[in-house]
Write an enzyme that holds these catalytic residues in place. Sequence first.
Site, PDB file in Angstrom:
ATOM      1  N   ARG A  41       0.816  -1.216   0.000  1.00 26.31           N
ATOM      2  CA  ARG A  41       0.000   0.000   0.000  1.00 26.31           C
ATOM      3  C   ARG A  41       0.850   1.266   0.000  1.00 26.31           C
ATOM      4  O   ARG A  41       0.443   2.280  -0.566  1.00 26.31           O
ATOM      5  CB  ARG A  41      -0.952  -0.016   1.193  1.00 26.31           C
ATOM      6  CG  ARG A  41      -2.100  -0.967   0.957  1.00 26.31           C
ATOM      7  CD  ARG A  41      -3.026  -1.050   2.132  1.00 26.31           C
ATOM      8  NE  ARG A  41      -4.292  -1.654   1.734  1.00 26.31           N
ATOM      9  CZ  ARG A  41      -5.261  -1.977   2.576  1.00 26.31           C
ATOM     10  NH1 ARG A  41      -5.118  -1.742   3.862  1.00 26.31           N
ATOM     11  NH2 ARG A  41      -6.380  -2.504   2.132  1.00 26.31           N
ATOM     12  N   GLY A 355      -7.598  -8.391   0.968  1.00 33.66           N
ATOM     13  CA  GLY A 355      -6.318  -8.294   1.666  1.00 33.66           C
ATOM     14  C   GLY A 355      -5.606  -9.626   1.749  1.00 33.66           C
ATOM     15  O   GLY A 355      -4.388  -9.715   1.538  1.00 33.66           O
ATOM     16  N   GLY A 378     -12.315  -4.552   1.573  1.00 31.39           N
ATOM     17  CA  GLY A 378     -13.732  -4.202   1.736  1.00 31.39           C
ATOM     18  C   GLY A 378     -14.218  -3.258   0.646  1.00 31.39           C
ATOM     19  O   GLY A 378     -15.320  -3.404   0.127  1.00 31.39           O
TER      20      GLY A 378
HETATM   21  P1  ADP Z   1      -9.791 -11.756   1.514  1.00 31.21           P
HETATM   22  O1  ADP Z   1      -9.119 -10.878   2.558  1.00 31.21           O
HETATM   23  O2  ADP Z   1      -8.876 -12.130   0.385  1.00 31.21           O
HETATM   24  O3  ADP Z   1     -11.102 -11.200   1.068  1.00 31.21           O
HETATM   25  P2  ADP Z   1     -11.010 -13.344   3.565  1.00 31.21           P
HETATM   26  O4  ADP Z   1     -10.657 -12.323   4.579  1.00 31.21           O
HETATM   27  O5  ADP Z   1     -12.427 -13.491   3.206  1.00 31.21           O
HETATM   28  O6  ADP Z   1     -10.132 -13.146   2.248  1.00 31.21           O
HETATM   29  O7  ADP Z   1     -10.549 -14.778   4.065  1.00 31.21           O
HETATM   30  C1  ADP Z   1      -9.206 -15.099   4.323  1.00 31.21           C
HETATM   31  C2  ADP Z   1      -9.098 -16.086   5.438  1.00 31.21           C
HETATM   32  O8  ADP Z   1      -9.901 -17.232   5.188  1.00 31.21           O
HETATM   33  C3  ADP Z   1      -7.699 -16.567   5.615  1.00 31.21           C
HETATM   34  O9  ADP Z   1      -7.212 -16.167   6.874  1.00 31.21           O
HETATM   35  C4  ADP Z   1      -7.805 -18.086   5.504  1.00 31.21           C
HETATM   36  O10 ADP Z   1      -7.011 -18.774   6.447  1.00 31.21           O
HETATM   37  C5  ADP Z   1      -9.264 -18.312   5.797  1.00 31.21           C
HETATM   38  N1  ADP Z   1      -9.742 -19.584   5.222  1.00 31.21           N
HETATM   39  C6  ADP Z   1      -9.736 -19.960   3.929  1.00 31.21           C
HETATM   40  N2  ADP Z   1     -10.200 -21.202   3.788  1.00 31.21           N
HETATM   41  C7  ADP Z   1     -10.518 -21.644   5.016  1.00 31.21           C
HETATM   42  C8  ADP Z   1     -11.043 -22.866   5.524  1.00 31.21           C
HETATM   43  N3  ADP Z   1     -11.337 -23.878   4.720  1.00 31.21           N
HETATM   44  N4  ADP Z   1     -11.245 -22.962   6.863  1.00 31.21           N
HETATM   45  C9  ADP Z   1     -10.948 -21.934   7.678  1.00 31.21           C
HETATM   46  N5  ADP Z   1     -10.446 -20.749   7.254  1.00 31.21           N
HETATM   47  C10 ADP Z   1     -10.235 -20.615   5.943  1.00 31.21           C
HETATM   48 MG    MG Z   2      -9.394 -10.656   4.732  1.00 35.72          MG
END
Ligand code: ADP
Ligand code: MG
Length: 406
Positions: A41, A355, A378
């Site tokens: 960033r 993120g 977000g």
């Molecule tokens: P982003 O920030 O890319 O939008 P999210 O914040 O929605 O993604 O989700 C990321 C988190 O989801 C990570 O910390 C990852 O460990 C968790 N995650 C992904 N798959 C699983 C799973 N099957 N069980 C538990 N946590 C998960």
């Molecule tokens: Mg996230």
Amino acid sequence: MNGVHSGLPILDDLDAEGQRVVVRCDLNVPLANGAIADDLRIRAAVPTLRALLERGARLAVCSHLGRPKGKVVEDLRLAPVGQRLSELLGTAVTETRDVVGEEAATACESDIQVVLLENLRFEPGEEENDPAFADELASLGDRYVNDAFGASHRAHASIAGLPARLACAAGYLLADEVAKLERLLHGAERPYVAVLGGAKVSDKLGVIANLLDRVDAICVGGAMAFTLLVATGQKVGRSLVEEDRVEEVKGVLEEAARRDVPILLPVDVVAADSPEVGSPHKVVPLKRIRDRMGVDIGPRSAEQFAEVISTAKTVLWNGPMGIFEIDDYSHGTSAVASAIAAATRRGAFTVAGGGDSAAALNRLGMTDAVSHLSTGGGASLELLEGRDLPGIRALREATTMGGDRR
Ligand code: ADP
Ligand code: MG
């Protein structure tokens, strides 16, 4: 660009020479033991700041960092960010110990080229969008630039309050993010594939709903897949499920079927006893998950997703396929990242947002895998839900109301 967000006042049109420009950046970087864990960033903020300096402006850069909730938290001072910013800009950066107090005011009135104001969220007025605080912040400069895409979904003073107070423009990063994400909503080249994952289905249902009449297929992995699997009547063991969303998810799945948009769900998973490093785990077909927890998509699922991605001319990726922070559970995410990288190489337009998706690409050394890596988690989701972001609306309304009103 014909998106809903066109009509933003652009940086190149802002008369900045000799002016003190309040630049809202998103320098909210992840910290580990007081050090910057990822400077994406900060690097992304540099082009706008450099352009303004080249045009003879003096800067009052501001950002939030973490969640200090309206009071000073020593560990969340912007000093380490200022140091990194100074290295990247190749210019001295003077950090003030306050946001809008005497030190900040004196620094901004001086000849100092780059002032970095203290963490905006040390002031309760920031998140409250308090008009008095917005007035104080505006009084530090003559112009305002919003380059904080990652914070533009917040109606906070530095985002939503300043455009009405100073002649303003969108910075390059903000304009670029909006243009790239708009391309996913308007006139995207088909086939268009969305790959969604991550922790919570509740964060992403709005995006699925808004994309249904735009995409040709949606691949779902990550924890959120399990709520979808439950909605289709399958057993998912002890995997994370948002029970209170199952009914809503059923509705979305029915809508997808009506529109003939295939939603691909995992057919196999990495099943672990617990979501920790070193826990016993193995790849099993979903049917054999028993009382274990799905921590990653399995290789057959990854292959199916990769095959769909290989046909795409546009790909949106948001959310890791598993607990990528643990190496053993990161293979699904890296397989999908590789498939998207291949799509990018053959000319598809590919965007990753979120993120943790960015962190996953970073960890894999694959930040070049996509045409555009969004800095906004977000904010990018809200934009893809079809919502008008408060920061962007404020900039647009400021121009339609007619330029400099100081
Ligand atoms: P982003 O920030 O890319 O939008 P999210 O914040 O929605 O993604 O989700 C990321 C988190 O989801 C990570 O910390 C990852 O460990 C968790 N995650 C992904 N798959 C699983 C799973 N099957 N069980 C538990 N946590 C998960
Ligand atoms: Mg996230």
